[in-house]
Design a protein around this motif. Structure first.
Motif, mmCIF file in Angstrom:
data_model
loop_
_atom_site.group_PDB
_atom_site.id
_atom_site.type_symbol
_atom_site.label_atom_id
_atom_site.label_comp_id
_atom_site.label_asym_id
_atom_site.label_seq_id
_atom_site.Cartn_x
_atom_site.Cartn_y
_atom_site.Cartn_z
ATOM 1 N N GLY A 10 0.814 -1.122 0.029
ATOM 2 C CA GLY A 10 -0.122 -0.041 -0.049
ATOM 3 C C GLY A 10 0.512 1.189 -0.034
ATOM 4 O O GLY A 10 0.375 2.322 -0.286
ATOM 5 N N GLU A 11 2.182 0.950 0.482
ATOM 6 C CA GLU A 11 2.952 2.145 0.609
ATOM 7 C C GLU A 11 4.354 2.119 -0.236
ATOM 8 O O GLU A 11 5.085 2.898 -0.831
ATOM 9 N N GLU A 12 4.684 0.892 -0.572
ATOM 10 C CA GLU A 12 5.835 0.438 -1.219
ATOM 11 C C GLU A 12 5.720 -1.059 -1.624
ATOM 12 O O GLU A 12 4.999 -1.786 -1.352
ATOM 13 N N LEU A 13 6.697 -1.249 -2.591
ATOM 14 C CA LEU A 13 6.871 -2.628 -3.003
ATOM 15 C C LEU A 13 8.058 -3.367 -2.546
ATOM 16 O O LEU A 13 9.143 -2.788 -2.090
ATOM 17 N N LEU A 14 7.714 -4.592 -2.314
ATOM 18 C CA LEU A 14 8.775 -5.567 -1.355
ATOM 19 C C LEU A 14 8.919 -6.823 -2.070
ATOM 20 O O LEU A 14 8.210 -7.582 -2.386
ATOM 21 N N PHE A 15 10.356 -6.854 -2.261
ATOM 22 C CA PHE A 15 10.669 -8.236 -2.908
ATOM 23 C C PHE A 15 11.088 -9.109 -1.782
ATOM 24 O O PHE A 15 11.812 -9.277 -1.019
ATOM 25 N N ILE A 62 1.670 3.838 -10.362
ATOM 26 C CA ILE A 62 2.634 3.521 -9.321
ATOM 27 C C ILE A 62 4.120 4.013 -10.025
ATOM 28 O O ILE A 62 5.002 4.611 -9.716
ATOM 29 N N SER A 63 4.056 3.573 -11.494
ATOM 30 C CA SER A 63 5.213 3.905 -12.173
ATOM 31 C C SER A 63 5.409 5.511 -12.469
ATOM 32 O O SER A 63 6.378 5.882 -12.428
ATOM 33 N N GLU A 64 4.176 6.015 -12.631
ATOM 34 C CA GLU A 64 4.192 7.782 -12.851
ATOM 35 C C GLU A 64 4.672 8.305 -11.641
ATOM 36 O O GLU A 64 5.414 9.195 -11.618
ATOM 37 N N LEU A 65 4.112 7.678 -10.474
ATOM 38 C CA LEU A 65 4.465 8.237 -9.060
ATOM 39 C C LEU A 65 6.061 8.208 -8.799
ATOM 40 O O LEU A 65 6.635 9.188 -8.375
ATOM 41 N N THR A 66 6.407 7.080 -9.176
ATOM 42 C CA THR A 66 7.867 6.553 -8.752
ATOM 43 C C THR A 66 8.624 7.603 -9.628
ATOM 44 O O THR A 66 9.630 8.345 -9.316
ATOM 45 N N GLU A 67 8.548 7.815 -10.898
ATOM 46 C CA GLU A 67 8.987 8.501 -11.929
ATOM 47 C C GLU A 67 9.143 10.044 -11.426
ATOM 48 O O GLU A 67 10.341 10.856 -11.494
ATOM 49 N N ALA A 68 8.215 10.523 -11.081
ATOM 50 C CA ALA A 68 7.817 11.913 -10.556
ATOM 51 C C ALA A 68 8.665 12.098 -9.458
ATOM 52 O O ALA A 68 9.429 13.165 -9.292
ATOM 53 N N ARG A 69 8.804 11.138 -8.528
ATOM 54 C CA ARG A 69 9.610 11.550 -7.239
ATOM 55 C C ARG A 69 10.891 11.433 -7.561
ATOM 56 O O ARG A 69 11.767 12.406 -7.132
ATOM 57 N N ARG A 70 11.536 10.590 -8.446
ATOM 58 C CA ARG A 70 12.909 10.552 -8.863
ATOM 59 C C ARG A 70 13.208 11.718 -9.627
ATOM 60 O O ARG A 70 14.438 12.603 -9.316
ATOM 61 N N ILE A 71 12.347 12.441 -10.475
ATOM 62 C CA ILE A 71 12.964 13.614 -11.191
ATOM 63 C C ILE A 71 13.030 14.799 -10.022
ATOM 64 O O ILE A 71 13.899 15.625 -10.085
ATOM 65 N N LEU A 72 11.857 14.820 -9.146
ATOM 66 C CA LEU A 72 12.099 16.176 -8.210
ATOM 67 C C LEU A 72 13.219 15.981 -7.173
ATOM 68 O O LEU A 72 13.497 16.831 -6.574
ATOM 69 N N LEU A 73 13.563 14.682 -7.024
ATOM 70 C CA LEU A 73 14.541 14.459 -5.872
ATOM 71 C C LEU A 73 15.959 14.322 -6.424
ATOM 72 O O LEU A 73 16.883 14.805 -5.759
ATOM 73 N N ASP A 99 -6.653 -2.127 -12.275
ATOM 74 C CA ASP A 99 -6.213 -2.215 -13.927
ATOM 75 C C ASP A 99 -5.261 -0.998 -14.209
ATOM 76 O O ASP A 99 -4.088 -1.134 -15.057
ATOM 77 N N ASP A 100 -5.375 -0.086 -13.444
ATOM 78 C CA ASP A 100 -4.403 1.314 -13.530
ATOM 79 C C ASP A 100 -3.473 1.367 -12.606
ATOM 80 O O ASP A 100 -2.483 2.172 -12.695
ATOM 81 N N ALA A 101 -3.175 0.245 -11.669
ATOM 82 C CA ALA A 101 -2.299 0.619 -10.523
ATOM 83 C C ALA A 101 -0.837 0.479 -11.012
ATOM 84 O O ALA A 101 0.114 1.258 -10.464
ATOM 85 N N ALA A 102 -0.231 -0.459 -11.944
ATOM 86 C CA ALA A 102 0.936 -0.256 -12.372
ATOM 87 C C ALA A 102 1.374 0.699 -12.947
ATOM 88 O O ALA A 102 2.505 1.319 -12.693
ATOM 89 N N GLN A 103 0.487 1.447 -13.881
ATOM 90 C CA GLN A 103 1.117 2.659 -14.687
ATOM 91 C C GLN A 103 0.944 3.863 -13.611
ATOM 92 O O GLN A 103 1.918 4.624 -13.638
ATOM 93 N N ALA A 117 -3.325 4.915 -4.791
ATOM 94 C CA ALA A 117 -3.130 4.196 -5.964
ATOM 95 C C ALA A 117 -3.336 2.703 -5.718
ATOM 96 O O ALA A 117 -3.600 1.820 -6.632
ATOM 97 N N HIS A 118 -2.975 2.169 -4.578
ATOM 98 C CA HIS A 118 -3.165 0.728 -4.399
ATOM 99 C C HIS A 118 -4.378 0.061 -4.419
ATOM 100 O O HIS A 118 -5.065 0.797 -3.855
ATOM 101 N N PRO A 119 -4.486 -1.113 -5.204
ATOM 102 C CA PRO A 119 -5.843 -1.719 -5.156
ATOM 103 C C PRO A 119 -6.481 -2.102 -3.667
ATOM 104 O O PRO A 119 -7.814 -2.070 -3.596
ATOM 105 N N ASP A 120 -5.709 -2.252 -2.665
ATOM 106 C CA ASP A 120 -6.148 -2.382 -1.189
ATOM 107 C C ASP A 120 -6.604 -1.063 -0.655
ATOM 108 O O ASP A 120 -7.512 -1.343 0.270
ATOM 109 N N HIS A 121 -6.445 -0.023 -1.117
ATOM 110 C CA HIS A 121 -7.042 0.976 -0.753
ATOM 111 C C HIS A 121 -7.882 1.906 -1.500
ATOM 112 O O HIS A 121 -8.080 3.110 -1.484
ATOM 113 N N GLY A 122 -8.460 1.168 -2.729
ATOM 114 C CA GLY A 122 -9.569 1.872 -3.276
ATOM 115 C C GLY A 122 -9.161 2.055 -4.939
ATOM 116 O O GLY A 122 -9.627 2.532 -5.589
#
Length: 232
Positions: free
Chosen positions: A99-104, A219-230, A213-217, A204-209
């Motif tokens: 819900g907040e991060e991806l864990l391997f 999450i990818s956009e949010l991750t890239e946006a954070r990378r650009i700003l940081l 179908d759009d979760a992966a897209q 964005a996580h399905p567990d939180h509503g």
């Protein structure tokens, strides 16, 4: 939440005939490389440092052959691919979303080559239209030498995510990133960006509503946006 899974079966390192087989494979790839591609890349990144360096050139050739759908002569990397899993050791690998991060969650194994091989062979079983993107992620992961955290996800999805903002009418990436995270230029401090990223990632996580179908897209956009700003 389980996002992707791969079961690897392999013989013991001391066995006279080294074998590898694939069990359960849940590898979603939409949009490519998807959660499945991230998991396969994570498996390769985890075990590649333990692979005999003399086998790395052969491994790279194998990825291109599998990507092209060629018939693969056995054995490869001193292991033979088979369907029978009887008598083999099981190594389950999973990608989990909290819900907040991806864990391997990768099973520890004393055998590196069969786990890497299984990831490559599993990618070869994917649809031809997504196979190049997933195999590209696998090849990128061969060069990763750090923990499997958010930076690794950014690393594997960077090329694809950059294409997202760069095709939006030629907009400045910072402007795009601010829009994705709903921030203004005045609110780009590290803590603000991190907190906003976590909040939107949770939503964005399905567990939180979020729409599954759009979760992966998203999450990818949010991750890239954070990378650009940081990181710029």
């Amino acid at each position: 939440m389980l996002l992707a899974e791969l079961e690897v079966f392999h013989s013991r390192p001391i066995a006279p005939t080294r074998r590898v087989a694939i069990g359960v494979a849940v590898l979603p790839t939409s949009p490519a490389p998807g959660f499945g591609g991230l998991l396969l890349g994570g498996i390769v990144a985890r075990f590649i440092p333990e692979v005999d360096p003399d086998l790395l050139d052969e491994l790279t050739r194998l990825t291109h052959q599998v990507e092209a759908g060629q018939r693969i002569a056995q054995p490869r990397l001193r292991h033979r691919l088979q369907d029978d899993r009887v008598g083999l050791t099981k190594c389950p690998h999973r990608l989990i979303g909290t819900g907040e991060e991806l864990l391997f969650e990768l099973h520890e194994s004393v055998a590196a080559e069969p786990n890497v091989l299984a990831a490559v062979y599993a990618a070869g079983r994917l649809a031809p239209e997504v196979r190049p993107s997933v195999m590209s992620a696998i090849r990128r992961s061969m060069h990763w030498r750090a923990e499997l955290g958010p930076e690794f996800v950014e690393y594997l999805t960077e090329t694809r995510s950059t294409a997202n903002w760069s095709t939006l009418g030629g907009r400045d990436p910072v402007v795009w990133a601010l829009g994705v995270l709903g921030l203004t230029p005045e609110l780009t401090g590290r803590k603000v960006v991190q907190n906003r990223f976590r909040e939107l990632l949770r939503d964005a996580h399905p567990d939180h509503g979020g729409d599954s179908d759009d979760a992966a897209q998203r999450i990818s956009e949010l991750t890239e946006a954070r990378r650009i700003l940081l990181h710029g």
